[in-house]
Design an enzyme around this catalytic site. Structure first.
Site, mmCIF file in Angstrom:
data_model
loop_
_atom_site.group_PDB
_atom_site.id
_atom_site.type_symbol
_atom_site.label_atom_id
_atom_site.label_comp_id
_atom_site.label_asym_id
_atom_site.label_seq_id
_atom_site.Cartn_x
_atom_site.Cartn_y
_atom_site.Cartn_z
ATOM 1 N N SER A 77 0.819 -1.219 0.000
ATOM 2 C CA SER A 77 0.000 0.000 0.000
ATOM 3 C C SER A 77 0.849 1.264 0.000
ATOM 4 O O SER A 77 2.025 1.255 0.381
ATOM 5 C CB SER A 77 -0.906 0.019 1.228
ATOM 6 O OG SER A 77 -1.544 -1.220 1.411
HETATM 7 N N1 SAH Z 1 -0.678 -4.950 4.124
HETATM 8 C C1 SAH Z 1 0.088 -5.246 2.942
HETATM 9 C C2 SAH Z 1 -0.614 -4.922 1.641
HETATM 10 C C3 SAH Z 1 -1.807 -5.758 1.470
HETATM 11 S S1 SAH Z 1 -2.264 -6.186 -0.150
HETATM 12 C C4 SAH Z 1 1.456 -4.596 2.981
HETATM 13 O O1 SAH Z 1 1.759 -3.882 3.941
HETATM 14 O O2 SAH Z 1 2.241 -4.852 2.071
HETATM 15 C C5 SAH Z 1 -3.585 -7.241 0.358
HETATM 16 C C6 SAH Z 1 -3.151 -8.643 0.677
HETATM 17 O O3 SAH Z 1 -4.290 -9.329 1.181
HETATM 18 C C7 SAH Z 1 -2.700 -9.431 -0.542
HETATM 19 O O4 SAH Z 1 -1.410 -9.902 -0.342
HETATM 20 C C8 SAH Z 1 -3.712 -10.573 -0.629
HETATM 21 O O5 SAH Z 1 -3.134 -11.797 -1.062
HETATM 22 C C9 SAH Z 1 -4.183 -10.673 0.809
HETATM 23 N N2 SAH Z 1 -5.471 -11.335 1.009
HETATM 24 C C10 SAH Z 1 -6.613 -11.225 0.282
HETATM 25 N N3 SAH Z 1 -7.583 -12.009 0.797
HETATM 26 C C11 SAH Z 1 -7.060 -12.621 1.883
HETATM 27 C C12 SAH Z 1 -7.542 -13.551 2.848
HETATM 28 N N4 SAH Z 1 -8.794 -14.042 2.791
HETATM 29 N N5 SAH Z 1 -6.710 -13.967 3.827
HETATM 30 C C13 SAH Z 1 -5.439 -13.507 3.901
HETATM 31 N N6 SAH Z 1 -4.919 -12.638 3.026
HETATM 32 C C14 SAH Z 1 -5.708 -12.191 2.030
#
Ligand code: SAH
Length: 214
Positions: free
Chosen positions: A61
């Site tokens: 992000s």
């Molecule tokens: N917080 C992260 C950015 C998040 S991007 C950072 O600091 O880099 C969102 C992430 O959520 C992605 O990697 C995606 O694979 C994950 N995601 C989506 N659905 C999910 C779920 N049900 N359980 C765990 N992770 C999930």
């Protein structure tokens, strides 16, 4: 490993001018070298205020959004925090400087593994990185003082709300992926839920189940 001085100044003033005002959050972000969480190709823009691609088609992000979400979460030093969507691990590393303990769940095993490596390298011993379906939360460790979703839910996820303690706060993007989503702050009081809409954001979707890649 620290943020190089010259980049640190630009990074911090960029955060401030893009709406991050909470000094505790700024101090935490100053301690986390974002360059370690991005791919080599993007190292040069690690301290620019932009989202960047990471593996498995996901994104790290934008720093000012990380800052504003962390501020809205109002994390205290005794808090046990759940993050859903580890991605690169950057947000979890920022939370580690503010919370007692951080549990972070990622559905892509490859991302969880890479995030764990960077977080271990920074000796952030209060972060636990797990591969799993974060939409189910972590019933064994519930209730949580704070819950942060960094993937967009279509609706308020009842399973996760149930794992938030009374008095706890959850911050999450809500809405369809291909449209603008709303950042929501939900406080669970003993008289019910209190909502506050923050700003418009764009996140990858919350997807159920563990990814079948690697
Ligand atoms: N917080 C992260 C950015 C998040 S991007 C950072 O600091 O880099 C969102 C992430 O959520 C992605 O990697 C995606 O694979 C994950 N995601 C989506 N659905 C999910 C779920 N049900 N359980 C765990 N992770 C999930």
């Amino acid at each position: 490993m620290e943020i190089p001085a010259k980049q640190k100044m630009r990074f911090m003033s960029g955060l401030r001018s893009n709406g991050v005002t909470d000094q505790r959050v700024l101090t935490a972000m100053e301690k986390v070298p974002r360059a370690l969480f991005v791919q080599r190709t993007f190292r040069d823009c690690a301290y620019a205020d932009m989202a960047l691609p990471i593996n498995s088609g996901q994104t790290i992000s934008q720093p000012s959004i990380v800052g504003k979400m962390t501020s809205a979460l109002n994390v205290g030093p005794r808090d046990k925090v759940l993050e859903v969507g580890t991605g690169s691990g950057y947000q979890a590393a920022v939370l580690a400087h503010l919370a007692r303990r951080v549990y972070t769940i990622e559905r892509h095993r490859r991302l969880a593994r890479a995030a764990r490596r960077v977080i271990d390298g920074l000796s952030l011993v209060n972060v636990i990185v797990m591969t799993g379906d974060g939409s189910r939360g972590l019933p064994d460790q519930a209730p949580f003082d704070r819950i942060l979703l960094t993937a967009a839910a279509e609706d308020l996820p009842a399973t996760l709300l149930a794992q938030l303690r009374v008095g706890g706060i959850m911050v999450l993007p809500v809405g369809q992926t291909d449209t603008v989503q709303r950042l929501l702050r939900v406080e669970k009081t003993k008289n019910g839920l209190e909502y506050r809409e923050l700003e418009s954001v764009r996140f990858v979707p919350l997807v159920e189940g563990v990814a079948q890649d690697i």
